[in-house]
Design an enzyme around this catalytic site. Structure first.
Site, PDB file in Angstrom:
ATOM      1  N   HIS A  56      44.203  42.283  42.695  1.00 46.03           N
ATOM      2  CA  HIS A  56      44.960  41.493  41.730  1.00 46.03           C
ATOM      3  C   HIS A  56      45.210  41.674  40.880  1.00 46.03           C
ATOM      4  CE1 HIS A  56      41.655  38.158  43.550  1.00 46.03           C
ATOM      5  NE2 HIS A  56      41.236  39.029  44.135  1.00 46.03           N
ATOM      6  N   GLU A  58      45.486  41.047  37.574  1.00 47.80           N
ATOM      7  CA  GLU A  58      44.332  41.223  36.555  1.00 47.80           C
ATOM      8  C   GLU A  58      44.157  43.075  37.356  1.00 47.80           C
ATOM      9  OE1 GLU A  58      43.299  37.181  37.207  1.00 47.80           O
ATOM     10  OE2 GLU A  58      44.082  38.936  38.605  1.00 47.80           O
ATOM     11  N   CYS A  86      39.979  35.249  38.436  1.00 45.32           N
ATOM     12  CA  CYS A  86      38.312  35.347  39.606  1.00 45.32           C
ATOM     13  C   CYS A  86      37.352  36.069  39.469  1.00 45.32           C
ATOM     14  CB  CYS A  86      38.876  35.038  40.699  1.00 45.32           C
ATOM     15  SG  CYS A  86      38.678  37.700  41.270  1.00 45.32           S
ATOM     16  N   CYS A  89      38.199  39.275  38.372  1.00 44.35           N
ATOM     17  CA  CYS A  89      38.851  39.918  37.806  1.00 44.35           C
ATOM     18  C   CYS A  89      38.053  39.947  36.335  1.00 44.35           C
ATOM     19  CB  CYS A  89      40.074  39.356  37.728  1.00 44.35           C
ATOM     20  SG  CYS A  89      41.061  39.605  39.176  1.00 44.35           S
TER      21      CYS A  89
END
Length: 169
Positions: A56, A58, A86, A89
């Site tokens: 992801h 992040e 999410c 993260c």
């Protein structure tokens, strides 16, 4: 420069990262991490390219920032991301000691900063992380909507979930 103008400047950088993801066929989420007025990390979703569910924006940005500082502790840093992080993260944000999160659009399906679940507030690590959502939300959400519309068109799906055509007997 006032805080709002500075936040918009960095969120626009995150949007440019999201556009890179869009161009690469990834869900368009971008992230920038800033400390003391300097960008120390940036990234965009690369789940498909890296074949890695944890790739992801992040997570990749945190890795870049930690590498640049040669330290996993990102005390005092602000993370700008186009979609609410999410839970995975959000956990990485806590573990890396990021002080502030600014996100664009809330994530009504997987938001880990209060929209669906709240990993950040009242966390077991007793870390104080300030979370602000909704910055340039329409632009951030617009990019996501455009991406999924493009994907539907490429798959020949109009997005119409209603019954179409004659019913089989």
């Amino acid at each position: 420069m006032d805080q709002r103008a500075e936040d918009e400047k960095y969120m626009r950088m995150a949007l440019r990262e999201a556009e890179r993801a869009f161009d690469e066929g990834e869900i368009p989420i971008g992230c920038v991490i800033v400390k003391d007025g300097t960008v120390i990390g940036r990234g965009h979703n690369q789940v498909e390219m890296l074949k890695d569910a944890t790739a992801h924006a992040e997570i990749l940005s945190i890795g870049t920032a930690s590498g640049k500082l040669e330290n996993w502790r990102l005390d005092g840093a602000t993370l700008y991301v186009t979609l609410e992080p999410c839970p995975m993260c959000a956990g990485a944000i806590l573990n890396s000691r990021i002080a502030r999160v600014v996100y664009g659009s809330p994530d009504t399906r997987f938001g880990g900063c209060g929209t669906t679940v709240d990993v950040i507030s009242g966390n077991a690590l007793k870390r104080d992380v300030k979370v602000e959502g909704g910055l340039l939300a329409d632009e951030c959400l617009g990019l996501l909507k455009a991406f999924f519309q493009k994907m539907r068109l490429e798959k020949g799906d109009s997005g119409n979930k209603g019954d179409v055509g004659p019913k089989a007997s």
